[in-house]
Enzyme design. Structure first.
Site, mmCIF file in Angstrom:
data_model
loop_
_atom_site.group_PDB
_atom_site.id
_atom_site.type_symbol
_atom_site.label_atom_id
_atom_site.label_comp_id
_atom_site.label_asym_id
_atom_site.label_seq_id
_atom_site.Cartn_x
_atom_site.Cartn_y
_atom_site.Cartn_z
ATOM 1 N N ASN A 42 43.176 47.870 45.072
ATOM 2 C CA ASN A 42 42.377 48.371 46.173
ATOM 3 C C ASN A 42 43.057 49.553 46.865
ATOM 4 O O ASN A 42 42.639 50.698 46.703
ATOM 5 C CB ASN A 42 42.118 47.232 47.164
ATOM 6 C CG ASN A 42 41.103 47.592 48.223
ATOM 7 O OD1 ASN A 42 40.806 48.758 48.419
ATOM 8 N ND2 ASN A 42 40.568 46.598 48.895
ATOM 9 N N ASP A 43 44.121 49.274 47.569
ATOM 10 C CA ASP A 43 44.762 50.341 48.347
ATOM 11 C C ASP A 43 45.257 51.499 47.480
ATOM 12 O O ASP A 43 45.209 52.646 47.913
ATOM 13 C CB ASP A 43 45.937 49.757 49.144
ATOM 14 C CG ASP A 43 45.457 48.729 50.159
ATOM 15 O OD1 ASP A 43 44.328 48.898 50.651
ATOM 16 O OD2 ASP A 43 46.192 47.776 50.435
ATOM 17 N N VAL A 44 45.698 51.191 46.256
ATOM 18 C CA VAL A 44 46.282 52.249 45.433
ATOM 19 C C VAL A 44 45.230 53.210 44.876
ATOM 20 O O VAL A 44 45.569 54.214 44.265
ATOM 21 C CB VAL A 44 47.123 51.688 44.262
ATOM 22 C CG1 VAL A 44 48.300 50.897 44.787
ATOM 23 C CG2 VAL A 44 46.288 50.853 43.325
ATOM 24 N N ALA B 3 46.616 46.250 52.752
ATOM 25 C CA ALA B 3 46.864 47.017 53.963
ATOM 26 C C ALA B 3 45.813 46.703 55.025
ATOM 27 O O ALA B 3 45.905 47.141 56.158
ATOM 28 C CB ALA B 3 46.871 48.502 53.655
#
Lengths: 466, 105
Positions: free
Chosen positions: A392-394, A433
């Site tokens: 997700n965040d990456v 995050a």
């Protein structure tokens, strides 16, 4: 004579630690490096057992307890290390690290008992080494146990009100207590209060830090334990402990910084928990009524089968679902159909840098298919389909275009350049995050909800039938 | 303060050792590729298990009737060994997986 041999053995052990660590940092020699360091460790332990002489009494009991301890530790350690799942690797490292910290703290406790009988006036260097060993060992122990519990999912993220302030006060109290004992008088009561404060500090230090930052914390605690071991080396004037401890202390610190760089965070930022617990408010560009588009399994199968170039972005979701083998199945199947499949590995994919490489390697994914971020980013525009599995965040474009986002500036995999994006995800929950991902709302993005392993199995089946 | 400086002066050799080892640690590790961060951290974790040597020395120095020291030391030997053995075995397991690939592909 035997003392010289002991010193020479420590020299050999120290050299193996240095060479081993050096070899561990190159892919080709890494495994050998680990074995060399282990051999050095064996030499240091055997030499200490046989050559360290302090025979004034009959020490049969001592020897039997030492051997008993070595055997118990070896048995438990081997079983735990052999049984652990590859996905649980980070918490395992954290656990073993905590054990090392505990060992250093216990040594300091016994030495303090001995030290009691000697009276030194003024500054007491030996006491300083003990107190620091106790402090760092205990912080490392309790901190590592919390990190272990958090990654196991046994301990929830919790932020005390005023956590940072409490930590500062605790740290202040610890410093005062140490200075007071060094320059004034040291009583056992003060010593044990210091032990208690250090343990509590370790807990409160790790508690507010979010899961995504845990690898950085483990790495930092790892270097702490190294320092604690080095203080033990100071105490006994033992060169093997000194080299091993300091080497890990400094190398661990550098490794921690490298990990922070990979996430584009500063160490202070991680430690003060800037987005650990209290995440920055929701990203400004999000409005609540955006909708996502779902895609069916069969459509996905068709899309994949008729593509030329597919890139898979694996994330922690793939790891928890134990889907790396199924993922490899799908990749092989697509390759048979003439589709080029590659993996895009973000430096912090999984829970620790390099964790994803280990997991995919376990599933026999060929090494050259794993492409690092710098390598694959320019090629992503040519990809027909990018399949994001549990990441997700990456892949969050906010890291590039939204300066108000807490992850702004973090290097990401630029999957938004690809022609089609398929996201396998359990639900619409935010990533580690704790922020929204606008990528999910892009017109060329399709969502495939479900457990990663389950979806991949069904998908493999569908692809076979296309 | 004077005692502090004296202590440092008396241990100059050790302090040189400390500084050089710190620089060596930084040097040894600075060019490591990201894929090796996890095994490297794990390997370093095993190396600081050398603290178990200290636990053994404690045990060898303890007098046989000091039961407190013996039991705490016994515990220290166990946890120290756990660190060493667990650390090296886990690291080897990780690296074994890196090694398997070239043969298969």
């Amino acid at each position: 004579m035997s003392l010289s041999i002991l010193e020479i053995s420590y020299l050999v052990a120290s050299l193996t630690f240095i060479v081993g660590l050096k070899m561990l940092s190159h892919p080709d020699s890494a495994r050998k490096g680990n074995l060399i360091a282990a051999a050095g460790m064996l030499i240091a332990i055997v030499a200490t057992l046989t050559l360290f002489q302090d025979f004034d009494e009959d020490k049969m009991l001592n020897y039997s307890l030492i051997f008993g301890g070595l055997i118990i530790g070896t048995l438990i350690g081997t079983v735990m290390a052999k049984k652990v799942q590859m996905t649980a690797m980070p918490q395992m490292v954290s656990f073993f690290n905590g054990m090392g910290g505990a060992c250093a703290a216990l040594i300091a406790i016994i030495e303090y008992q001995h030290h009691q009988h000697t009276t030194v006036t003024g500054f007491d260097g030996e006491l300083m080494v003990m107190l620091l060993g106790l402090l760092i060992g205990s912080v490392s122990f309790s901190g590592s146990m919390i990190a272990y519990g958090k990654l196991e999912g046994k301990i929830k993220d919790k932020v005390l009100p005023m956590n940072q302030a409490i930590n500062m006060v605790l740290l202040g109290a610890i410093v005062v207590l140490i200075i007071y004992q060094l320059f004034g008088e040291s009583t056992p009561l003060q010593f044990y209060i210091l032990l208690g404060l250090a343990l509590v500090y370790g807990i409160l230090f790790v508690m507010p830090i979010g899961g995504a930052d845990m690898p950085v914390v483990i790495s930092l605690l790892n270097s702490f334990t190294g320092m604690a071991a080095a203080f033990g080396g100071f105490l006994y004037d033992n060169k093997a402990m000194l080299t091993g401890g300091i080497l890990v202390g400094s190398a661990g610190t550098i490794l921690t910084i490298l990990m922070c760089n990979a996430m584009n965070r500063s160490l202070t930022n991680v430690l003060l928990g800037a987005f650990g617990g209290a995440a920055g408010g929701p990203s400004k560009s999000q409005s609540g009524d955006q909708t996502v588009r779902e895609i069916s399994l069969s459509d996905t199968a068709v899309l994949l089968s008729y593509s030329q170039n597919v890139v898979i972005v694996p994330g922690y979701g793939l790891a928890v679902a134990q889907a790396q083998h199924t993922c490899h199945e799908l990749e092989k199947l697509l390759e048979e159909k003439g589709v080029e499949v590659n993996y895009a590995i973000h430096p912090v994919a999984g829970r620790m840098p390099g964790h994803m490489n280990v997991l995919l390697a376990e599933a026999d994914v060929p090494y050259e298919k794993l492409q690092e971020m710098e390598e694959i980013n320019p090629k992503l525009a040519n990809a027909d389909v990018v399949v994001v599995i549990g990441a997700n965040d990456v892949v969050n474009p906010a890291a590039k275009n939204d300066p108000s986002s807490p992850i702004y500036g973090m290097p990401i995999l630029e999957v938004d350049q690809a022609k089609n994006i398929i996201i396998l995800k359990r639900g619409m929950s935010a990533g580690y995050a704790g922020i929204e991902n606008e990528l999910f709302f892009y017109p060329k993005t399709r969502m495939l909800f479900g457990d990663a392993k389950d979806s991949l199995q069904k998908l493999t089946q569908e692809v076979k039938e296309v | 303060m004077e005692d502090l400086f004296n202590y440092i002066g008396n241990n100059m050799e050790m302090i040189y050792f400390l500084v050089l080892a710190i620089l060596l640690g930084v040097e040894v590790i600075s060019n490591v590729p990201a894929i090796l961060h996890t095994p490297l951290m794990s390997g370093a974790n095993a190396i600081h298990g050398v603290v178990v040597v200290g636990a053994i020395i404690v045990m060898l120095q303890a007098s046989p009737d000091n039961y407190l020291a013996l039991s705490v030391g016994f515990l220290a030997v166990i946890v120290g060994t756990l660190n060493v053995i667990g650390g090296f075995v886990v690291t080897d397991r990780m690296l074994e997986m890196f090694k398997k690939k070239p043969k298969k592909s």
